[in-house]
Design a protein around this motif. Structure first.
Motif, PDB file in Angstrom:
ATOM      1  N   GLU A 183      26.258  24.985  -7.376  1.00 12.15           N
ATOM      2  CA  GLU A 183      24.938  25.545  -7.115  1.00 12.15           C
ATOM      3  C   GLU A 183      23.874  24.885  -7.997  1.00 12.15           C
ATOM      4  OE1 GLU A 183      21.872  28.022  -5.663  1.00 12.15           O
ATOM      5  OE2 GLU A 183      23.768  27.243  -4.912  1.00 12.15           O
ATOM      6  N   ARG A 236      23.089  21.571  -6.530  1.00  9.64           N
ATOM      7  CA  ARG A 236      22.299  21.697  -5.322  1.00  9.64           C
ATOM      8  C   ARG A 236      20.833  21.944  -5.642  1.00  9.64           C
ATOM      9  NH1 ARG A 236      20.045  25.261  -2.161  1.00  9.64           N
ATOM     10  NH2 ARG A 236      20.503  26.941  -3.622  1.00  9.64           N
ATOM     11  N   ARG A 272      17.594  31.065  -2.683  1.00  8.94           N
ATOM     12  CA  ARG A 272      19.023  31.137  -2.975  1.00  8.94           C
ATOM     13  C   ARG A 272      19.250  30.836  -4.440  1.00  8.94           C
ATOM     14  NH1 ARG A 272      23.143  29.854   0.486  1.00  8.94           N
ATOM     15  NH2 ARG A 272      23.732  28.184  -0.903  1.00  8.94           N
ATOM     16  N   THR A 281      24.591  33.895  -9.231  1.00 10.69           N
ATOM     17  CA  THR A 281      24.200  32.713  -8.479  1.00 10.69           C
ATOM     18  C   THR A 281      24.795  32.751  -7.089  1.00 10.69           C
ATOM     19  OG1 THR A 281      24.244  31.472 -10.540  1.00 10.69           O
ATOM     20  CG2 THR A 281      24.159  30.204  -8.509  1.00 10.69           C
ATOM     21  N   GLY A 317      26.263  30.790  -4.389  1.00 12.87           N
ATOM     22  CA  GLY A 317      26.829  29.454  -4.338  1.00 12.87           C
ATOM     23  C   GLY A 317      27.050  28.956  -2.925  1.00 12.87           C
ATOM     24  N   THR A 318      27.588  27.755  -2.828  1.00 14.58           N
ATOM     25  CA  THR A 318      27.763  27.126  -1.520  1.00 14.58           C
ATOM     26  C   THR A 318      28.846  27.813  -0.701  1.00 14.58           C
ATOM     27  OG1 THR A 318      29.305  25.573  -2.546  1.00 14.58           O
ATOM     28  CG2 THR A 318      27.009  24.893  -2.356  1.00 14.58           C
TER      29      THR A 318
END
Length: 547
Positions: A450, A453, A464, A475, A477-478
């Motif tokens: 994250e 990103r 996000r 967080t 995350g992906t």
């Protein structure tokens, strides 16, 4: 003359041998030391396999004949499938018997259930597509109370029965005790187990149970049996028996107040934990090597749960951590197994509060490794003979625990290894399966992904981003949400004396597909979806296999 030898001078086989004697975390660190080590570790299939076993909480099966590259490929494929909810195969299993979900048990690779009162049925959970599933039946002349299994290590199937015994008290009225029998068979054949010369362990209860409930856990050579009464008329004391199942020797017998204990939780093969709902504590008990060994009838170490406010009491505390310690694989077809030491322990905590009709339900997560490490960390609190002073929750709990409010549908069988799946809520049209992963490396990787990103997008907040709370971060995350917060909790009824905190991090992933299951069970290689009839009887099992 002194000859200097550098790492680059060592033969690759010798360097690999040296690195395999280090913890996997140090091998990962070694990649950053110099280019030679980085190149060697990155190109060595054996070292990559060793590292990934550690990352994902697995242990190698030395009996497996598969080459290391194939083992590594299976490991990475399994992990990818679990992370993406990428289904390997699905298989429906018909249930031709009448039994309720409360009469079932899932141990690694085996689903078992009680039909009626004198039949136990079990199957091996399919691990390859179109695998034939055959229900095996274990009949009994007496009432079957509980099934159990220890598959990986001993090919052991356990059936616990109880037969009432009426005792004439000569004018004072008759009493009813029970003759308990523990039958030890081979799971693969149904025949008596050859490692147990005394294939049936038998004893009479010392308490008058109206409707006995017997819970069994096996690890290594030991069985822990917890006996309690479902009825409330006599309120007999709970009984805990510890047997060496290969010898039939009774190693330890304990008594506790009425409904103090449920399932025992093994920390090692010779140390088990008993949650005590009468005291709100987690008791550590050591199993003697034999009955002749001097032992105390007190726990040697105790962790306290958060204190309750006046008017609140612990109704029950149950526990589970799978797999149990002591795995010594016997199946050469499986290249690796889940490491019991890194598994998550789950505690279901039910609290009753005066003035409230419904109890408050909580679920507590903590790694088994943390529970073991605290024996040394808080060694000043251990005692051999007297009941030790309990370690307060505020001293041990917040860094290693995670508390959630739960509901009565949450079930301990939804945990395996370091993961937990949340029970279905019964949404119309089905719902995704949600998985909580407490693997610390999975958390660290999600956080790093994250961060990368966000840096790549050149933004700290795009909807996000991070949410700050109590000095920690949450967080998105992906592959789901990463939670690292020190979350406060006191329950809907304010049942705790003080607000409690917990900060064990975890990730959350959800399947893309929606499923309409009444209950979910989690196994090492997949998920079992339970389909119920209108009478709360199991009518089918759907196996979702991920690898």
């Amino acid at each position: 003359m002194v000859v200097k030898v550098t790492l680059s001078d060592l033969l690759p086989q010798i360097l690999t041998h040296i690195l395999l004697h280090l913890p996997f975390t140090l091998v990962v660190t070694c990649r950053r030391i110099n280019r030679h080590l980085q190149a060697h570790i990155s190109t060595s299939t054996r070292l990559q396999y060793y590292i990934h076993l550690g990352i994902y909480g697995l242990v190698d099966n030395p009996l497996c004949a598969l080459p290391i590259p194939e083992r590594l490929d299976q490991l990475l494929t399994r992990r990818r499938r679990w992370e993406d909810f990428d289904l390997d195969f699905s298989q429906h299993i018909e249930v031709p018997f009448q039994f309720r979900s409360s009469d079932t048990k899932l141990t690694p690779g085996v689903f078992s259930a009680i039909a009626g009162s004198e039949e136990s049925h079990y199957i091996r959970v399919p691990s390859v597509p179109d695998q034939g599933v055959k229900w095996r039946q274990t009949p009994s002349e007496n009432k079957i109370i509980s099934p159990g299994a220890c598959v990986y290590e001993h090919d052991l199937h356990i059936i616990v029965t109880a037969q009432p015994i009426i005792i004439d008290a000569s004018g004072a009225g008759s009493r009813i005790t029970h003759q308990v029998q523990v039958h030890l068979n081979r799971l693969s054949t149904g025949e008596p187990h050859s490692d147990a010369p005394q294939v049936t362990i038998s004893f009479e209860t010392h308490e008058e149970f109206g409707d006995p409930r017997i819970l069994v856990e096996c690890a290594g050579d030991n069985l822990v049996l917890t006996l309690r009464d479902r009825a409330t008329r006599n309120k007999p004391k709970d009984q805990v028996y510890v047997y060496g199942w290969k010898t039939g020797e009774l190693k330890l017998r304990l008594s506790a107040p009425f409904r103090a204990h449920l399932h025992a939780l093994y920390l090692t093969t010779d140390i088990f934990l008993l949650p005590n709902s009468q005291t709100g504590e987690l008791e550590y008990w050591r199993i003697p090597q034999s009955a002749s060994e001097s032992t105390s009838h007190q726990p040697f170490f105790i962790l306290s749960l958060p204190c309750l406010r006046s008017g609140s009491t612990f109704r029950s505390i149950d526990s589970r951590a799978e797999p149990n310690p002591g795995i010594q694989p016997t199946d050469p077809s499986k290249p690796f197994y889940t490491d019991p030491h890194s598994a998550i322990a789950v505690f279901m905590v039910v609290i009753e509060t005066a003035g409230f009709i419904s109890p408050s339900n909580f679920i507590l997560f903590v790694h088994r490794s943390s529970l073991v490490e605290y024996i040394d960390k808080f060694s000043a609190f251990t005692s051999r003979d007297d009941r030790p002073k309990a370690v307060p929750y505020v001293e041990w709990g917040p860094p290693v625990c995670r508390w959630f409010e739960a509901n009565s549908m949450d079930w301990l069988a939804t945990t395996f290894g370091q993961t937990y799946i949340t029970p279905p809520k019964g949404e119309p049209g089905g719902e995704p399966i949600t998985l909580l992963d407490f693997n610390p490396i999975a958390v660290a990787r999600a956080v790093a992904a994250e961060k990368h990103r966000l840096e790549a997008k050149g933004s700290d907040d795009d909807g996000r981003g991070t949410i700050r709370n109590e000095g920690k971060t949450r967080t998105e995350g992906t592959r789901g949400v990463v939670t690292q917060t020190m979350d406060p909790l006191n329950g809907p009824d304010g049942c705790f004396e003080n607000t409690i905190y917990s900060s064990l991090p975890y990730t959350v992933r959800s399947s893309r597909n929606k499923y309409s299951f009444d209950e979910l069970l989690l196994d090492e290689e997949g998920i079992l979806g339970i389909l119920m009839s209108s009478r709360e009887r199991i009518e089918g099992i759907q196996v979702l296999h991920y690898g």
